[in-house]
Design a protein around this motif. Structure first.
Motif, mmCIF file in Angstrom:
data_model
loop_
_atom_site.group_PDB
_atom_site.id
_atom_site.type_symbol
_atom_site.label_atom_id
_atom_site.label_comp_id
_atom_site.label_asym_id
_atom_site.label_seq_id
_atom_site.Cartn_x
_atom_site.Cartn_y
_atom_site.Cartn_z
ATOM 1 N N ARG A 31 -12.817 5.136 -1.088
ATOM 2 C CA ARG A 31 -13.268 4.898 0.279
ATOM 3 C C ARG A 31 -14.776 5.094 0.409
ATOM 4 N NH1 ARG A 31 -11.153 9.237 4.119
ATOM 5 N NH2 ARG A 31 -12.891 10.334 3.146
ATOM 6 N N PHE A 41 -17.204 2.120 0.322
ATOM 7 C CA PHE A 41 -17.242 1.144 1.412
ATOM 8 C C PHE A 41 -18.246 1.598 2.471
ATOM 9 C CE2 PHE A 41 -13.376 0.310 -0.754
ATOM 10 C CZ PHE A 41 -12.996 -0.991 -0.467
ATOM 11 N N CYS A 78 -17.038 -4.054 1.986
ATOM 12 C CA CYS A 78 -16.568 -3.605 0.673
ATOM 13 C C CYS A 78 -17.719 -3.653 -0.332
ATOM 14 C CB CYS A 78 -15.394 -4.471 0.206
ATOM 15 S SG CYS A 78 -15.878 -6.027 -0.582
ATOM 16 N N CYS A 124 -9.661 -10.678 -0.465
ATOM 17 C CA CYS A 124 -9.413 -9.891 -1.680
ATOM 18 C C CYS A 124 -8.836 -10.714 -2.830
ATOM 19 C CB CYS A 124 -8.452 -8.739 -1.366
ATOM 20 S SG CYS A 124 -9.088 -7.562 -0.151
ATOM 21 N N CYS A 144 -9.317 -2.225 -7.133
ATOM 22 C CA CYS A 144 -9.533 -1.788 -5.757
ATOM 23 C C CYS A 144 -8.222 -1.487 -5.037
ATOM 24 C CB CYS A 144 -10.304 -2.872 -5.010
ATOM 25 S SG CYS A 144 -10.834 -2.406 -3.348
ATOM 26 N N ARG A 198 -6.928 -4.912 0.478
ATOM 27 C CA ARG A 198 -7.291 -3.497 0.587
ATOM 28 C C ARG A 198 -7.217 -3.028 2.045
ATOM 29 N NH1 ARG A 198 -10.134 0.456 -2.480
ATOM 30 N NH2 ARG A 198 -9.996 2.364 -1.221
ATOM 31 N N VAL A 240 -8.447 0.425 4.288
ATOM 32 C CA VAL A 240 -9.304 1.606 4.245
ATOM 33 C C VAL A 240 -9.018 2.473 5.474
ATOM 34 C CG1 VAL A 240 -11.673 2.458 4.137
ATOM 35 C CG2 VAL A 240 -11.090 0.279 3.062
#
Length: 211
Positions: free
Chosen positions: A90, A93, A104, A132, A141, A147, A149
């Motif tokens: 994390r 990012f 990202c 992605c 990732c 992804r 977050v």
């Protein structure tokens, strides 16, 4: 068993609070400790604690409610990527709270910003599988198709980052080293006075009661 003790370098150390709790996390004991110290007018400006008493929520609550600077190790993220030391955690990012966007490490931006009551106090940002999917580092990732977050609200997120940075400062480490003496006090209570043993049965009788 939870002991609170002064640690002024130029003064005799004094035990200011003793508490027992049955099968409870250390963090659950801290609000009660602070409440009792306040009633006795013994609240410290800084409270040095071990990692069991430290969380972002308790750092914030101690400062807001009691004006106490809670000093203790705050753990790093335990994400799969960070634990494996491979891929993007994390911290890699970029979170833009003003624009409510997350970028990202490869420059893709997601504005899919969700503040769900079920996830409070965390904010959830999801990237699209169209972002992605073509990424050559997707498997490093995420194990899924896209992804997600999760991160704390802005105030707690910044508090967490600031505290983790402070822990790397030699001055912070010297301050925290003052706490080491209390381990001897705990051992004296536990080993010398059998403080973790009780002649009674039942949780009610094993609870510490303030007089």
């Amino acid at each position: 068993m939870h002991l609170t003790e002064t640690c002024d370098e130029q003064r005799v150390n004094v035990i200011t609070d003793v508490a027992t709790m049955v099968s409870a996390a250390d963090s659950q004991a801290l609000p009660g400790i602070h409440a009792r110290l306040k009633r006795r007018r013994l609240l410290p400006a800084q409270h040095l604690v071990d990692g069991g008493y430290t969380s972002v929520a308790l750092l914030d609550a101690s400062a807001r409610t009691y004006k106490i600077d809670l000093v203790g190790p705050l753990g790093e993220s335990n994400s799969r990527q960070r634990n494996a030391e491979d891929g993007f955690a994390r911290e890699n990012f970029i979170i833009d709270f003003e624009r409510r966007e997350v970028t990202c490490p490869n420059g893709k931006v997601s504005g899919n910003w969700n503040e769900l009551p079920s996830m409070a106090p965390f904010t959830v940002v999801r990237f699209d599988k169209r972002q992605c999917g073509p990424c050559p580092e997707r498997t490093s990732c995420t194990s899924g198709t896209a992804r997600t977050v999760n991160f704390l609200s802005r105030h707690l997120h910044e508090l967490q980052a600031r505290h983790r940075a402070d822990q790397q400062d030699p001055a912070w480490r010297r301050l925290y080293a003052l706490r080491s003496g209390t381990e001897g006090t705990v051992e004296e209570f536990a080993g010398g006075h059998r403080a973790r043993h009780c002649r009674y049965r039942g949780r009610t009788k094993t609870q510490y009661r303030e007089v």
